[in-house]
Design an enzyme around this catalytic site. Structure first.
Site, PDB file in Angstrom:
ATOM      1  N   THR A 175       0.869  -1.171   0.000  1.00 46.37           N
ATOM      2  CA  THR A 175       0.000   0.000   0.000  1.00 46.37           C
ATOM      3  C   THR A 175       0.903   1.217   0.000  1.00 46.37           C
ATOM      4  O   THR A 175       2.049   1.132   0.412  1.00 46.37           O
ATOM      5  CB  THR A 175      -0.884   0.022   1.276  1.00 46.37           C
ATOM      6  OG1 THR A 175      -1.572  -1.217   1.407  1.00 46.37           O
ATOM      7  CG2 THR A 175      -1.911   1.146   1.239  1.00 46.37           C
ATOM      8  N   ARG A 203     -12.913  -7.961  -4.002  1.00 40.37           N
ATOM      9  CA  ARG A 203     -12.522  -7.744  -2.597  1.00 40.37           C
ATOM     10  C   ARG A 203     -12.097  -6.299  -2.392  1.00 40.37           C
ATOM     11  O   ARG A 203     -11.379  -5.720  -3.193  1.00 40.37           O
ATOM     12  CB  ARG A 203     -11.383  -8.686  -2.226  1.00 40.37           C
ATOM     13  CG  ARG A 203     -10.843  -8.509  -0.800  1.00 40.37           C
ATOM     14  CD  ARG A 203      -9.659  -7.578  -0.732  1.00 40.37           C
ATOM     15  NE  ARG A 203      -9.062  -7.501   0.611  1.00 40.37           N
ATOM     16  CZ  ARG A 203      -8.066  -6.700   0.942  1.00 40.37           C
ATOM     17  NH1 ARG A 203      -7.531  -5.900   0.043  1.00 40.37           N
ATOM     18  NH2 ARG A 203      -7.597  -6.684   2.183  1.00 40.37           N
ATOM     19  N   VAL A 204     -12.542  -5.713  -1.301  1.00 41.50           N
ATOM     20  CA  VAL A 204     -12.171  -4.346  -0.940  1.00 41.50           C
ATOM     21  C   VAL A 204     -11.531  -4.369   0.444  1.00 41.50           C
ATOM     22  O   VAL A 204     -12.077  -4.961   1.376  1.00 41.50           O
ATOM     23  CB  VAL A 204     -13.399  -3.413  -0.937  1.00 41.50           C
ATOM     24  CG1 VAL A 204     -13.012  -2.012  -0.456  1.00 41.50           C
ATOM     25  CG2 VAL A 204     -14.022  -3.356  -2.331  1.00 41.50           C
ATOM     26  N   GLY A 205     -10.385  -3.745   0.577  1.00 37.76           N
ATOM     27  CA  GLY A 205      -9.684  -3.714   1.849  1.00 37.76           C
ATOM     28  C   GLY A 205      -9.944  -2.437   2.622  1.00 37.76           C
ATOM     29  O   GLY A 205     -10.957  -1.758   2.436  1.00 37.76           O
ATOM     30  N   ASP A 206      -8.988  -2.087   3.479  1.00 33.63           N
ATOM     31  CA  ASP A 206      -9.181  -0.945   4.375  1.00 33.63           C
ATOM     32  C   ASP A 206      -8.800   0.384   3.764  1.00 33.63           C
ATOM     33  O   ASP A 206      -9.230   1.431   4.246  1.00 33.63           O
ATOM     34  CB  ASP A 206      -8.358  -1.151   5.647  1.00 33.63           C
ATOM     35  CG  ASP A 206      -6.856  -1.123   5.343  1.00 33.63           C
ATOM     36  OD1 ASP A 206      -6.412  -1.954   4.528  1.00 33.63           O
ATOM     37  OD2 ASP A 206      -6.132  -0.284   5.913  1.00 33.63           O
ATOM     38  N   THR A 226      -1.036   0.298   6.456  1.00 35.06           N
ATOM     39  CA  THR A 226      -0.645  -0.718   5.480  1.00 35.06           C
ATOM     40  C   THR A 226      -0.575  -2.076   6.172  1.00 35.06           C
ATOM     41  O   THR A 226      -0.050  -2.182   7.281  1.00 35.06           O
ATOM     42  CB  THR A 226       0.722  -0.388   4.830  1.00 35.06           C
ATOM     43  OG1 THR A 226       1.189  -1.525   4.081  1.00 35.06           O
ATOM     44  CG2 THR A 226       1.775  -0.014   5.864  1.00 35.06           C
ATOM     45  N   GLY A 227      -1.106  -3.096   5.522  1.00 36.82           N
ATOM     46  CA  GLY A 227      -1.111  -4.434   6.112  1.00 36.82           C
ATOM     47  C   GLY A 227      -2.378  -5.183   5.734  1.00 36.82           C
ATOM     48  O   GLY A 227      -3.026  -4.868   4.739  1.00 36.82           O
ATOM     49  N   LYS A 228      -2.729  -6.173   6.520  1.00 36.37           N
ATOM     50  CA  LYS A 228      -3.905  -7.004   6.260  1.00 36.37           C
ATOM     51  C   LYS A 228      -5.166  -6.190   6.498  1.00 36.37           C
ATOM     52  O   LYS A 228      -5.580  -5.955   7.636  1.00 36.37           O
ATOM     53  CB  LYS A 228      -3.867  -8.236   7.161  1.00 36.37           C
ATOM     54  CG  LYS A 228      -5.022  -9.209   6.970  1.00 36.37           C
ATOM     55  CD  LYS A 228      -5.036  -9.835   5.599  1.00 36.37           C
ATOM     56  CE  LYS A 228      -6.086 -10.954   5.524  1.00 36.37           C
ATOM     57  NZ  LYS A 228      -6.287 -11.448   4.157  1.00 36.37           N
ATOM     58  N   GLY A 229      -5.788  -5.755   5.415  1.00 38.56           N
ATOM     59  CA  GLY A 229      -6.875  -4.798   5.498  1.00 38.56           C
ATOM     60  C   GLY A 229      -8.070  -5.236   6.308  1.00 38.56           C
ATOM     61  O   GLY A 229      -8.730  -4.414   6.956  1.00 38.56           O
TER      62      GLY A 229
END
Length: 315
Positions: A175, A203-206, A226-229
């Site tokens: 990110t 898929r949509v993340g954070d 940044t990371g696992k959303g």
């Protein structure tokens, strides 16, 4: 007020041996370029929200980061891009997700913020909005790079043999983001990503979720994660940090480490950059490295990929 600007290009930075020194040098140069783009605006008295857009746009154009050109592939071998921006002075925000043709998603997010309503557009609607606003659109393959193709092939194999959970953060995620404090004391944050490699289509993340991967509020802080959303969404990371500062009286350093500690309990890679109302900058992460950089009040640029921070000149 103390001018402040910090950026990240994603946690889970590649091990040093996986890129040549020339490639590392170029990645650091692109980080410095992003800082210069944002700082030029701040130094002229411009607003924080313009500075974070400018910084993120530079990283979207670089093949070294998982945003814009160089974004990760989804499971269908396509790119779906997410981005958001927030103005801490007004709480105005704009976001796009699952876009396939916007060259610089952060520019579309900013245009949506200025429009005022809606705040978030998804998929084809985001692409159409960008076209109507005169934001550059490109074929989906524009975002592709050979490194990302190799990452997708690797993750497909891992999925088949059942080792996907063992993949490095660099294989999976990435990110870019920026936070800033301007001469008027206003804060802003911006984040952009291609998501994670081999993610399900849609898929949509954070990153496009206000309060999760992106948050800014004057008097508190601005955060880009940044990371696992999925975990950033569950913990409402950006808003949680701002709340710990406002309601619990924690320093920005204390608040970010408390939230990052909770994420670390889940054994996930995570990192962020944040700036406080007084211009304080923090950039914690729990992975081997995180592309990151900031400008000190004297205008000196600092960038890093792993542990060592390098001063790379004047902004």
């Amino acid at each position: 007020m103390t001018l402040a600007l910090a950026i990240h290009g994603g946690c889970g930075t590649l091990p040093k041996a996986e890129m040549t020194e020339a490639e590392w040098a170029q990645a650091r140069s692109d980080l410095a370029g992003a800082l210069r783009a944002g700082w030029t605006i701040l130094a002229k008295g411009g607003p924080a929200v313009d500075a974070v857009e400018a910084a993120v746009r530079v990283m979207e154009d670089s093949p070294h980061f998982n945003a814009g050109h160089g974004a990760a592939f989804n499971a269908d071998g396509e790119h779906e891009l997410d981005a958001s921006i927030m103005d801490g002075a007004t709480l105005a925000a704009g976001a796009v997700c699952a876009a396939k043709h916007i060259r610089n998603p952060i520019v579309a997010a900013k245009a949506l913020m200025l429009r005022g309503d809606p705040l978030l557009l998804a998929g084809p609607a985001a692409d159409v909005f960008a076209e109507h606003e005169g934001v550059d659109t490109v074929p989906n393959e524009y975002f592709s790079t050979e490194r990302r193709r190799k990452n997708l092939a690797s993750m497909k194999i891992r999925e088949i043999v059942g080792t996907a959970s063992e993949a490095s953060e660099a294989e999976k995620h990435g990110t870019v983001g920026a936070v800033a404090c301007d001469a008027q004391g206003h804060l802003a944050a911006a984040t952009s990503t291609g998501g994670y490699t081999n993610k399900p289509a849609g898929r949509v993340g954070d990153s496009p979720i206000i309060g999760a991967g992106t948050y800014a509020r004057d008097g508190r802080c601005a955060v880009s994660g940044t990371g696992k959303g999925e975990y950033f969404i569950r913990y409402c990371v950006g808003h949680e940090i701002a709340s710990l500062v406002a309601y619990k009286g924690l320093t920005l350093d204390q608040a970010t480490h408390e939230v990052l500690g909770e994420l670390s309990d889940h054994k996930i890679g995570a990192g962020l950059v944040a700036v406080g109302a007084d211009g304080t900058i923090v950039a914690p992460y729990n992975t081997e490295g995180m592309y990151r950089g900031w400008v000190t009040p004297d205008g000196l640029l600092h960038v890093a990929t792993h542990g060592d921070v390098e001063m790379v000149g004047q902004a």
